[in-house]
Design an enzyme around this catalytic site. Structure first.
Site, PDB file in Angstrom:
ATOM      1  CG  ASP A  56     -31.094  12.859  36.007  1.00 41.61           C
ATOM      2  OD1 ASP A  56     -31.214  13.545  35.178  1.00 41.61           O
ATOM      3  OD2 ASP A  56     -30.960  11.829  37.125  1.00 41.61           O
ATOM      4  CG  HIS A 103     -27.963  12.831  33.584  1.00 36.75           C
ATOM      5  ND1 HIS A 103     -28.693  12.386  34.794  1.00 36.75           N
ATOM      6  CD2 HIS A 103     -26.752  12.548  33.082  1.00 36.75           C
ATOM      7  CE1 HIS A 103     -27.352  12.483  35.982  1.00 36.75           C
ATOM      8  NE2 HIS A 103     -26.999  11.942  34.553  1.00 36.75           N
ATOM      9  CB  SER A 143     -25.069   9.928  36.297  1.00 39.93           C
ATOM     10  OG  SER A 143     -25.272  11.749  36.931  1.00 39.93           O
TER      11      SER A 143
END
Ligand SMILES: *[C@@H]1O[C@H](CO)[C@@H](O)[C@H](O)[C@H]1NC(C)=O
Ligand SMILES: *[C@@H]1O[C@H](CO)[C@@H](O)[C@H](O)[C@H]1NC(C)=O
Ligand SMILES: *[C@@H]1O[C@H](CO)[C@@H](O)[C@H](O)[C@H]1NC(C)=O
Ligand SMILES: *[C@@H]1O[C@H](CO)[C@@H](O)[C@H](O)[C@H]1NC(C)=O
Ligand SMILES: *[C@@H]1O[C@H](CO)[C@@H](O)[C@H](O)[C@H]1NC(C)=O
Ligand SMILES: *[C@@H]1O[C@H](CO)[C@@H](O)[C@H](O)[C@H]1NC(C)=O
Ligand SMILES: *[C@@H]1O[C@H](CO)[C@@H](O)[C@H](O)[C@H]1NC(C)=O
Ligand SMILES: *[C@@H]1O[C@H](CO)[C@@H](O)[C@H](O)[C@H]1NC(C)=O
Length: 741
Positions: A144, A208, A530
């Site tokens: 990620d 994220h 996601s």
């Protein structure tokens, strides 16, 4: 050759988020050189000379000049498979691909990110039964944007040292304070300077990676919220499990060379589950860094869970479709982010947004971008484009703007708030940088009419209220099947919450992510496949904590056959896969559909892949299609769902699927088949009773579909097969669908 790009899987409203694209100069002045990955398959059994030397001598051979050869090599992969990355001229790449021992050469491509009450919603209460000891030996890898270790979600209070199988490391970097006993590994991959060297760090500057990692494994943090919104205990599926972070995404995207390096490292480091909320357009498995990396993972028994993409609701948009991957769709949760707008005439309009700003007075003067336009000759003032509004006409007022993205323009000019309209499905709430809400196009027109009807229009935007709503649905943005690579395998596999998910973020980011946004929070809402992906990765880790010996396919099967079917407006099972995950049930699935590595190869043979291509995907030259049994039946693999793609509505449906289940319940049991046939299709299951006298026993059966595509309006026909022994319900969707034209 790899040509398109991979991305983070979070949906964005056009104009909301500006990604900064940057080009970095190459070290070589020969600007025709591009980055290629030279893939040499499995690690040699016996290593007499170092792989780095092997790679170097190959390069020297081709390039001729020793110095250029040295400079052109960027990276040697060699912990889980044999490959290297180098800057090459197209001619050199071509020559290399013909060299002995080279399986394939492909061009580096860019991928993208696919950007908590959820666990209660999924039936996993805080008090759910856990195997803390086994759970704390499970390592979940997140490929990620890095991680912010100091987040309270990664507090390591009560954790012992990393499990002994752990072989990974924790590197240092700017803004990174290191690892602890919860976040046991952090590495970044920046091959060929995917990011400028001074930005190279395992720290999450995007948010994220921290969000996905805390969704899967976060420790419980009480009173987590975004400025009071969604307040509750935030936690991951497996709070006792460990996290290993592999950063491959930088400001402008995620590179294949880095993605492969992350898989190479994670597999060798000893992780148990790999979670990848990154994707790109669909490409052949022979050119897909995620497809290849995840195959290497499966050879070591590691399940890779991937986001399916945010290109819905269009059919045929699903990505990350490898049959050995668990592909995840995003569903909604039972909360709605009501952000009301009230007009001077008393009308109340309900909008959707994540607006943390409460009004300071009753009503404000209200205008529209069209009425507040300045004399600029460019841009679209109705949409409140930058530079098109007159400061004097905006100051202190609420402004109605058509489309998304006007809130920052209005805020900068001293406006009191913004009402925007949104032509997307109103299921996803977007964070606003000022007092603002999104309304439907229809409600937008109503507001505009009111503004035009009076000289003294007034209005107010209220702070967001979270209200209960029915769920789950599949999010409109969630990518749908049918897939195009292996048509008779249903993708996505499963659905998990991916809309308005509250989880930890990095302190280096702001709530909205806009350059003028100053508001920060250590928890934030995010939407995307996601966000759905780490829910499934966490659930898989949870199942594994009860069954440490289960294969990757057994864990996947358990999650799929115990999931709850979802009613879907657009796409049926092509949108939801088997249904919404149900982690608690998945611990006791009754029966599992297992798949070994050779069976995937048999499937690739059946699909017509050549031996050389199979060697590329599997990283092994030992598979030869003329010696391996090709998959039998319509799909050729023991998949936990049943999917038949027919050529056209006129095709006579006739297909057989072969299946073999393993009894993972205790001892003696009798399972009976219960079928719900797709409209116009007869489904025959033989035998329709399975007798087991002990655990681990296997039983085979076949499913025959016959009929016509009778439904003139639909592109798919849904049914199901359930094996039931009264204690367990082992469910597989049966889908007949048309190809995407
Ligand atoms: C480090 O953090 C500071 C302060 O938040 C920020 O301005 C800077 O860009 C960060 N640097 C990197 C490389 O992340
Ligand atoms: C627009 O108005 C401003 C202020 O009245 C003036 O300074 C500017 O020159 C005008 N621009 C154009 C393109 O007419
Ligand atoms: C201005 O933007 C709105 C919203 O995107 C759009 O509906 C409208 O057609 C645009 N007008 C012009 C003149 O482009
Ligand atoms: C409102 O007035 C603006 C500016 O005159 C015009 O562009 C717009 O079309 C009007 N909208 C409606 C719904 O009447
Ligand atoms: C919403 O649902 C939650 C959880 O079921 C419940 O505790 C709460 O009272 C509900 N709120 C409203 C306004 O119905
Ligand atoms: C893999 O599974 C297939 C199908 O169940 C079986 O025929 C084969 O023997 C298995 N291979 C290995 C190496 O276990
Ligand atoms: C596969 O086996 C066939 C038949 O034994 C042989 O002709 C062929 O060369 C083999 N292919 C590879 C790639 O080893
Ligand atoms: C489908 O089956 C019917 C009856 O058996 C036959 O007449 C028809 O030609 C078949 N259609 C196709 C496209 O094969």
């Amino acid at each position: 050759m790899i040509t398109s790009s991979i991305k983070l899987l979070i949906p964005t409203l056009v104009g909301l988020l500006c990604l900064h694209f940057a080009r970095f100069s190459t070290a070589s002045n020969d600007n025709e050189r591009q980055i290629y990955i030279v893939y040499m398959g499995e690690l040699p059994a016996e290593q007499t000379i170092s792989l780095t030397d092997v790679h170097h001598s190959l390069l020297s051979d081709i390039i001729g000049d020793e110095t250029i050869a040295r400079k052109s090599k960027l990276y040697s992969y060699g912990r889980s498979f044999n490959a290297f990355a180098a800057r090459l001229l197209p001619r050199e790449a071509e020559l290399l691909s013909k060299k002995e021992g080279v399986v394939s050469v492909f061009k580096n491509r860019k991928l993208k990110l696919l950007t908590t009450r959820t666990w209660d919603f999924l039936g996993m209460s805080e008090k759910i039964k856990r195997n803390h000891q086994t759970e704390s030996n499970i390592i979940v890898a997140l490929i990620d944007t890095g991680i912010w270790t100091e987040s309270p979600s990664f507090n390591d209070k009560g954790f012992g040292p990393p499990p002994s199988k752990w072989k990974g490391k924790c590197v240092t970097g700017v803004n990174f304070t290191g690892c602890n006993n919860k976040v046991i590994g952090a590495q970044y991959f920046n091959i060929g300077e995917s990011a400028p060297p001074d930005e190279a760090t395992p720290a999450d500057t995007e948010g994220h990676g921290t969000h996905t990692a805390s969704t899967a494994t976060g420790a419980a943090v009480a009173s987590a919220s975004l400025y009071g919104l969604g307040e509750g205990t935030a936690r991951g599926a497996v709070p006792s499990a460990r996290v290993a972070s592999y950063k491959v995404c930088w400001g402008y995207g995620c590179m294949d060379v880095d993605m492969l390096a992350a898989f190479d490292a994670a597999i060798a480091d000893g992780v148990d589950i790999i979670s990848v909320s990154i994707g790109g357009s669909v490409r052949s498995f022979t050119e897909d860094s995620i497809g290849i990396g995840s195959f290497h993972a499966l050879k070591k028994g590691i399940l890779t869970v991937c986001a399916g993409g945010n290109d819905g609701p269009y059919l045929g948009s699903i990505s990350n479709v490898g049959p050995w991957i668990m592909t995840v769709a995003a569903s909604t949760v039972d909360r709605r982010f009501e952000t009301d707008v009230e007009l001077g005439n008393g009308d109340k309009i309900s909008g959707i947004a994540i607006n943390t700003f409460a009004p300071k007075k009753g009503l404000y003067p209200l205008t529209s971008g069209a009425l507040a336009k300045n004399n600029a000759t460019f841009g679209n003032s109705s949409a409140c484009d930058y530079g098109t509004l007159d400061k004097e006409k905006v100051k202190g007022k609420i402004v109605y703007c058509k489309g998304a993205g006007g809130d920052y323009v209005v805020k900068e000019l001293g406006g009191a708030g913004t009402v925007m309209s949104n032509d997307q499905d109103m299921d996803t709430a977007y964070a606003t940088g000022s007092s603002a809400s999104y309304v439907t196009l229809k409600d937008g027109l109503k507001i505009e009419k009111y503004i035009n009807s009076t000289k003294s229009a007034q209005g107010v935007v209220y702070k967001t209220r979270i209200v209960n709503t029915t769920a789950p649905f599949i999010a409109s943005f969630s990518s749908r099947g049918p897939q195009t690579l292996i048509s008779n395998i249903l993708k996505p596999d499963i659905a998990a919450p991916g809309v308005n998910i509250l989880a930890a973020i990095s302190k280096f980011t702001t709530v909205v992510g806009h350059e003028n946004d100053k508001k920060t929070s250590i928890f934030n809402f995010n939407s995307g496949t996601s966000m759905a992906c780490p829910h499934v990765a966490g659930a898989a880790a949870y199942v594994k904590s009860f069954h440490p010996k289960w294969s990757h396919a057994a864990i996947k099967s358990a999650l799929m056959t115990t999931s709850k079917p979802i009613k879907v407006k657009e796409g049926g099972e092509l949108a939801s896969g088997s249904g919404q995950i149900n982690p608690k049930m998945a611990v006791h699935p009754g029966l599992i559909y297992d798949i070994n590595t050779t069976s995937y190869v048999g499937l690739l043979c059946k699909q017509g892949y050549k031996d050389k291509e199979i060697a590329l995907i599997t990283g092994s030259g030992k598979y030869n299609c003329s010696k391996i049994q090709r998959g039998k039946g319509a799909d050729g693999i023991n998949y936990p769902s049943i999917n038949l793609q027919v050529k056209s509505r006129e095709t006579n449906i006739s297909a057989v699927f072969y299946r073999r289940v393993t009894n993972v319940g205790v001892g003696k049991s009798v399972y009976k088949a219960r079928v719900e046939s797709p409209k116009g299709v007869s489904v025959k299951v033989v035998p329709d009773i399975l007798l087991f006298s002990r655990a681990d026993q296997k039983r085979s059966f076949k499913v025959t579909l016959k009929g016509k595509f009778v439904d003139k309006d639909s592109r798919y026909l849904s049914g199901s097969l359930v094996w039931s022994d009264t204690k367990h319900e082992v469910r597989s969707p049966i889908l007949v669908s048309l190809p995407i034209s």
